[in-house]
Design a protein around this motif. Structure first.
Motif, PDB file in Angstrom:
ATOM      1  N   ALA A 107       0.878  -1.178  -0.156  1.00 43.28           N
ATOM      2  CA  ALA A 107       0.036  -0.035  -0.181  1.00 43.28           C
ATOM      3  C   ALA A 107       0.882   1.474   0.045  1.00 43.28           C
ATOM      4  O   ALA A 107       0.658   2.099  -0.648  1.00 43.28           O
ATOM      5  CB  ALA A 107      -1.081   0.204   1.315  1.00 43.28           C
ATOM      6  N   ALA A 108       1.978   1.301   0.680  1.00 45.82           N
ATOM      7  CA  ALA A 108       2.889   2.403   0.910  1.00 45.82           C
ATOM      8  C   ALA A 108       3.566   2.696  -0.541  1.00 45.82           C
ATOM      9  O   ALA A 108       3.552   3.887  -0.714  1.00 45.82           O
ATOM     10  CB  ALA A 108       3.944   2.230   1.792  1.00 45.82           C
ATOM     11  N   THR A 109       4.062   1.627  -1.044  1.00 42.86           N
ATOM     12  CA  THR A 109       4.697   1.815  -2.371  1.00 42.86           C
ATOM     13  C   THR A 109       3.426   2.045  -3.594  1.00 42.86           C
ATOM     14  O   THR A 109       3.857   3.147  -4.309  1.00 42.86           O
ATOM     15  CB  THR A 109       5.339   0.515  -2.792  1.00 42.86           C
ATOM     16  OG1 THR A 109       6.190  -0.012  -1.919  1.00 42.86           O
ATOM     17  CG2 THR A 109       5.995   0.598  -4.453  1.00 42.86           C
ATOM     18  N   SER A 110       2.499   1.650  -3.607  1.00 42.08           N
ATOM     19  CA  SER A 110       1.404   1.838  -4.586  1.00 42.08           C
ATOM     20  C   SER A 110       0.796   3.168  -4.519  1.00 42.08           C
ATOM     21  O   SER A 110       0.439   4.067  -5.414  1.00 42.08           O
ATOM     22  CB  SER A 110       0.313   0.854  -4.742  1.00 42.08           C
ATOM     23  OG  SER A 110      -0.514   1.158  -3.435  1.00 42.08           O
ATOM     24  N   ALA A 111       0.902   3.862  -3.147  1.00 42.42           N
ATOM     25  CA  ALA A 111       0.209   5.116  -2.933  1.00 42.42           C
ATOM     26  C   ALA A 111       1.099   6.049  -3.660  1.00 42.42           C
ATOM     27  O   ALA A 111       0.556   7.422  -4.269  1.00 42.42           O
ATOM     28  CB  ALA A 111       0.412   5.397  -1.540  1.00 42.42           C
ATOM     29  N   THR A 112       2.186   6.266  -4.017  1.00 42.20           N
ATOM     30  CA  THR A 112       2.970   7.172  -4.719  1.00 42.20           C
ATOM     31  C   THR A 112       3.340   6.755  -6.068  1.00 42.20           C
ATOM     32  O   THR A 112       3.820   7.913  -6.855  1.00 42.20           O
ATOM     33  CB  THR A 112       4.398   7.481  -4.053  1.00 42.20           C
ATOM     34  OG1 THR A 112       5.027   6.047  -4.126  1.00 42.20           O
ATOM     35  CG2 THR A 112       4.369   7.782  -2.842  1.00 42.20           C
ATOM     36  N   ILE A 113       2.929   5.430  -6.618  1.00 36.62           N
ATOM     37  CA  ILE A 113       3.165   5.344  -8.115  1.00 36.62           C
ATOM     38  C   ILE A 113       2.073   5.013  -8.972  1.00 36.62           C
ATOM     39  O   ILE A 113       2.027   4.957 -10.218  1.00 36.62           O
ATOM     40  CB  ILE A 113       4.289   4.098  -8.099  1.00 36.62           C
ATOM     41  CG1 ILE A 113       3.634   2.721  -7.693  1.00 36.62           C
ATOM     42  CG2 ILE A 113       5.398   4.607  -7.483  1.00 36.62           C
ATOM     43  CD1 ILE A 113       4.392   1.592  -7.855  1.00 36.62           C
TER      44      ILE A 113
END
Length: 308
Positions: free
Chosen positions: A45-51
């Motif tokens: 979730a953390a990674t997908s939030a910015t990409i």
């Protein structure tokens, strides 16, 4: 994606990464794989939030929200000794709200004090801005504290429910309301003002914003059903109008009918009577009793009428 959304999204991603580390270090579960799965979902979730692109006016990507929903479901299905509220604090920069911690309504003084202590600890962490610190260690401390405090509050809620259901406790007023009623009586007695001013003083002790309103010779105390509403919103949303007959601004000595509160919808339509204070009380006690009855009604019914 505009600059504000990017900044908020990066803040969410940072908190989620930190929360994943807390899960790996602090979560308790007999199956270590469950802990690792929960941490993995938070990291994704953390990674997908910015990409991942943000669409349909959302504040976070749909993929991120789906991962968080699965993480929350996992936390609700298994006892990790951490509260799912940690996820809500992590996404707060984007969604603009933090989890509430409402009183549990314990009738036992001991349990009520434990409830109050947890609320005070939670409020101290939130209001001192530790979650917004530029230092990751400070943010990690705050998230650890909040997920633990909310978990303890959730466990306390089970004890309160069991204790309140004991035959000797059924029907008793929650302890925090009994205590607040005493404070409200003193506040109303101290207030050197008219009848409505004394009621305002009592309502403040229950954390209920209220405003005086007059129209064509009729006066009342106005309370928004949504306690977060400002005075302007209070006039246009669902509201409770409290008066003594048709009065609320007479001299205290002229108060001659018990306070009564009536619920009105956003369109001004009268819906129902919410409460009527007992007769025969002195004004300070009557103001406190009216404030108490309104507080109980709001705690039970506000969510039903906020969108009315």
């Amino acid at each position: 994606m505009n600059t504000i959304e990017t900044t908020d999204t990066e803040a969410v991603a940072r908190r989620l990464r930190i929360l994943a580390g807390i899960v790996e270090d602090r979560a308790h579960h007999p199956d270590r794989d469950r802990i690792l799965l929960l941490a993995f979902k938070l990291k994704v979730a953390a990674t997908s939030a910015t990409i991942t692109p943000i669409e349909d006016g959302c504040r976070l990507p749909a993929y991120t929200l789906n991962e968080l929903q699965e993480a929350r479901a996992l936390m609700e299905a298994h006892d990790f000794h951490l509260s799912p509220a940690g996820i809500d604090y992590a996404v707060a920069p984007a969604l603009g709200r933090v989890p509430e911690m409402r009183p549990l309504g314990a009738v036992s003084a001991q349990l009520a004090r434990q409830d109050f202590d947890l609320q005070a600890r939670r409020n101290a962490v939130v209001h001192h801005g530790h979650l917004d610190s530029p230092d990751d260690e400070t943010v990690a401390w705050a998230l650890r504290a909040l997920t633990t405090i909310h978990y303890q509050h959730e466990q306390l809620a089970k004890a309160v429910a069991a204790d309140n259901d004991r035959p000797c406790n059924r029907g008793k007023m929650p302890f925090h309301l009994v205590r607040q009623r005493g404070y409200a009586t003193k506040a109303a007695a101290r207030a050197r003002t008219h009848e409505g001013g004394k009621l305002l003083a009592a309502l403040r002790e229950f954390g209920i914003p209220a405003f005086l309103h007059e129209d064509h010779g009729v006066s009342c105390v106005l309370v928004a059903v949504d306690r977060s509403a400002d005075e302007g919103q209070a006039h246009t949303g669902p509201r409770v109008l409290i008066s003594s007959g048709e009065h609320a601004v007479r001299a205290a000595g002229e108060h001659d009918e018990p306070w009564a509160g009536h619920l009105y919808g956003s369109d001004g339509t009268r819906i129902e009577q919410v409460f009527e204070a007992p007769s025969g009380l002195d004004l300070a006690d009557e103001c406190a009793e009216a404030a108490l009855r309104l507080a109980v009604w709001l705690n039970t019914n506000a969510d039903t009428y906020i969108s009315f």
